[in-house]
Design a protein around this motif. Structure first.
Motif, mmCIF file in Angstrom:
data_model
loop_
_atom_site.group_PDB
_atom_site.id
_atom_site.type_symbol
_atom_site.label_atom_id
_atom_site.label_comp_id
_atom_site.label_asym_id
_atom_site.label_seq_id
_atom_site.Cartn_x
_atom_site.Cartn_y
_atom_site.Cartn_z
ATOM 1 N N GLY A 1 43.662 42.039 32.488
ATOM 2 C CA GLY A 1 42.366 42.038 31.824
ATOM 3 C C GLY A 1 41.672 40.695 31.904
ATOM 4 N N MET A 2 42.413 39.621 31.709
ATOM 5 C CA MET A 2 41.821 38.286 31.693
ATOM 6 C C MET A 2 41.491 37.767 33.095
ATOM 7 N N CYS A 3 42.133 38.324 34.106
ATOM 8 C CA CYS A 3 41.900 37.833 35.469
ATOM 9 C C CYS A 3 40.765 38.561 36.179
ATOM 10 N N ARG A 4 40.097 39.478 35.474
ATOM 11 C CA ARG A 4 38.881 40.062 36.021
ATOM 12 C C ARG A 4 37.722 39.115 35.745
ATOM 13 N N PRO A 5 36.930 38.770 36.755
ATOM 14 C CA PRO A 5 35.794 37.864 36.530
ATOM 15 C C PRO A 5 34.846 38.404 35.467
ATOM 16 N N ASN A 6 34.386 37.521 34.593
ATOM 17 C CA ASN A 6 33.448 37.878 33.528
ATOM 18 C C ASN A 6 32.108 37.227 33.832
ATOM 19 N N PRO A 7 31.009 37.993 33.799
ATOM 20 C CA PRO A 7 29.699 37.404 34.112
ATOM 21 C C PRO A 7 29.269 36.313 33.139
ATOM 22 N N ASN A 8 29.855 36.312 31.942
ATOM 23 C CA ASN A 8 29.564 35.258 30.966
ATOM 24 C C ASN A 8 30.525 34.099 31.222
ATOM 25 N N PRO A 9 30.036 32.958 31.716
ATOM 26 C CA PRO A 9 30.953 31.856 32.052
ATOM 27 C C PRO A 9 31.741 31.329 30.856
ATOM 28 N N ASP A 10 31.202 31.480 29.660
ATOM 29 C CA ASP A 10 31.905 31.018 28.459
ATOM 30 C C ASP A 10 33.122 31.882 28.126
ATOM 31 N N MET A 11 33.183 33.081 28.727
ATOM 32 C CA MET A 11 34.274 34.014 28.442
ATOM 33 C C MET A 11 35.108 34.337 29.674
ATOM 34 N N ASP A 12 34.840 33.659 30.758
ATOM 35 C CA ASP A 12 35.536 33.941 32.021
ATOM 36 C C ASP A 12 36.832 33.141 32.110
ATOM 37 N N LEU A 13 37.957 33.847 32.035
ATOM 38 C CA LEU A 13 39.264 33.198 32.136
ATOM 39 C C LEU A 13 39.869 33.356 33.524
ATOM 40 N N SER A 14 39.165 34.031 34.421
ATOM 41 C CA SER A 14 39.728 34.276 35.750
ATOM 42 C C SER A 14 39.957 32.968 36.522
ATOM 43 N N LYS A 15 39.237 31.914 36.163
ATOM 44 C CA LYS A 15 39.414 30.634 36.852
ATOM 45 C C LYS A 15 40.768 30.000 36.559
ATOM 46 N N TYR A 16 41.454 30.519 35.523
ATOM 47 C CA TYR A 16 42.786 30.002 35.190
ATOM 48 C C TYR A 16 43.887 30.895 35.751
ATOM 49 N N CYS A 17 43.520 31.847 36.604
ATOM 50 C CA CYS A 17 44.490 32.799 37.132
ATOM 51 C C CYS A 17 44.991 32.361 38.508
ATOM 52 N N GLU A 18 46.231 32.683 38.774
ATOM 53 C CA GLU A 18 46.806 32.380 40.081
ATOM 54 C C GLU A 18 47.859 33.423 40.424
ATOM 55 N N GLN A 19 48.170 33.509 41.683
ATOM 56 C CA GLN A 19 49.150 34.474 42.150
ATOM 57 C C GLN A 19 50.550 33.901 41.962
ATOM 58 N N VAL A 20 51.366 34.601 41.221
ATOM 59 C CA VAL A 20 52.756 34.198 41.016
ATOM 60 C C VAL A 20 53.634 35.341 41.520
ATOM 61 N N GLY A 21 54.298 35.105 42.638
ATOM 62 C CA GLY A 21 55.066 36.184 43.248
ATOM 63 C C GLY A 21 54.123 37.249 43.751
ATOM 64 N N ASN A 22 54.316 38.468 43.296
ATOM 65 C CA ASN A 22 53.457 39.569 43.736
ATOM 66 C C ASN A 22 52.495 40.022 42.645
ATOM 67 N N GLN A 23 52.251 39.185 41.642
ATOM 68 C CA GLN A 23 51.346 39.566 40.571
ATOM 69 C C GLN A 23 50.448 38.403 40.160
ATOM 70 N N ILE A 24 49.278 38.760 39.611
ATOM 71 C CA ILE A 24 48.309 37.771 39.163
ATOM 72 C C ILE A 24 48.635 37.381 37.722
ATOM 73 N N VAL A 25 48.512 36.084 37.404
ATOM 74 C CA VAL A 25 48.896 35.585 36.082
ATOM 75 C C VAL A 25 47.835 34.612 35.579
ATOM 76 N N MET A 26 47.455 34.731 34.301
ATOM 77 C CA MET A 26 46.572 33.778 33.656
ATOM 78 C C MET A 26 47.467 32.708 33.047
ATOM 79 N N THR A 27 47.399 31.498 33.577
ATOM 80 C CA THR A 27 48.395 30.472 33.263
ATOM 81 C C THR A 27 48.025 29.567 32.093
#
Length: 306
Positions: free
Chosen positions: A168-194
């Motif tokens: 949920g958090m790794c989907r880009p949000n059009p509101n930059p104040d609520m966009d957590l996707s910039k903190y996401c990275e690929q860990v193994g075979n899954q996306i993770v908000m770090t």
């Protein structure tokens, strides 16, 4: 955390609904017990509770949809109508639920000529227990009531296994104040908000516990309405001043925002914070009035009329 409590084929039961209903059931039992102890009409109060729950859920969903339309915009019609009425994925406003329940109680008080406050006070412990159950359900959902990114020691790193949160958090949000996707990275075979975030759902659980314990003492007062207005006062203070300050919600009035890995993770002012200010002032005024109003020395039985 897995939002699904039970799945049979394509039919699923969410933890959110199960935990909230457990809280409501405990409040239902406690309210009836208090009604009998105080000599009130327990049978009528039981009917009140059922209708308060119905209209409370309607109010809770309606206010959530109105204040969180960004969640639904872009969804094509008629699917958006199904999303609006789908409560299994969470998404309700506690304030909306309280308003719906109170309006129902006002109707019953006028219809049967009852003392509104004597019955409203009995609902306070149940509401607090419902808050606890709902916030525990938010934790299981993962994407509900998410906190802002913070560098404070209280920051919580969601485990990689909490897939609902990370996806949920790794989907880009059009509101930059609520966009957590910039903190996401690929860990193994899954996306993770770090990034670490405030665990605002847990803050909500603690607030519910505080209110449940406090209601025990508020109900010792012989002043009808004392527990009711104390609840509104302290729920508004704790929700707006603690939980909402660190929660990842849109800022209606953007007066202060400081979030990130090296920041406290604070935002002012959300809809809930703005709405809480008049509630706090009205609650203080009503408590002051109740203290100045001569009251009976004991809670007398009140029977149904008409």
């Amino acid at each position: 955390m897995d939002p699904v409590f039970l799945q049979i084929g394509n039919f699923t039961i969410a933890w959110y609904g199960v935990l909230m209903m457990l809280g409501i059931a405990a409040g239902y039992w406690l309210g009836l017990k208090l009604a009998r102890e105080r000599g009130l009409d327990a049978e009528l109060f039981e009917r009140m509770i059922l209708w308060m729950l119905l209209w409370g859920f309607v109010g809770a969903r309606l206010v959530f949809v109105l204040t969180s339309w960004h969640v639904f915009e872009g969804t094509p019609f008629p699917r958006v109508l199904l999303d609006i009425v789908n409560l299994r994925n969470g998404g309700i406003s506690i304030h909306g639920g309280l308003i719906g329940g109170i309006l129902t109680l006002i109707y019953f008080a006028r219809r049967y000529r009852l003392d509104f406050y004597r019955y409203a006070d009995l609902a306070v412990p149940g509401v607090a227990l419902g808050i606890i159950g709902g916030r525990l359900g938010n934790i299981m959902n993962g994407t509900d009531t998410v906190g802002r990114v913070t560098g404070w020691p209280v920051g919580y790193r969601w485990p990689d296994s909490a897939r609902a949160f990370h996806e949920g958090m790794c989907r880009p949000n059009p509101n930059p104040d609520m966009d957590l996707s910039k903190y996401c990275e690929q860990v193994g075979n899954q996306i993770v908000m770090t990034a670490n975030v405030h665990h605002t759902a847990l803050y909500g659980v603690i607030i519910g516990i505080i209110l449940a314990v406090a209601s025990y003492f508020w109900l010792k007062s012989r002043i009808p309405g004392w527990a009711f207005w104390q609840f509104w006062l302290w729920y508004s203070v704790l929700r707006a001043g603690w939980e909402e300050t660190f929660r990842l919600n849109p800022l209606t009035v953007k007066s202060y925002l400081n979030q990130g890995p090296d920041a406290p993770g604070i935002g002012l002012w959300t809809d809930t914070q703005i709405f809480s200010v008049p509630l706090i002032l009205v609650s203080l005024w009503m408590l002051w009035r109740l203290r100045r109003t001569p009251q009976a020395t004991e809670v007398a039985p009140v029977h149904r009329q008409g």
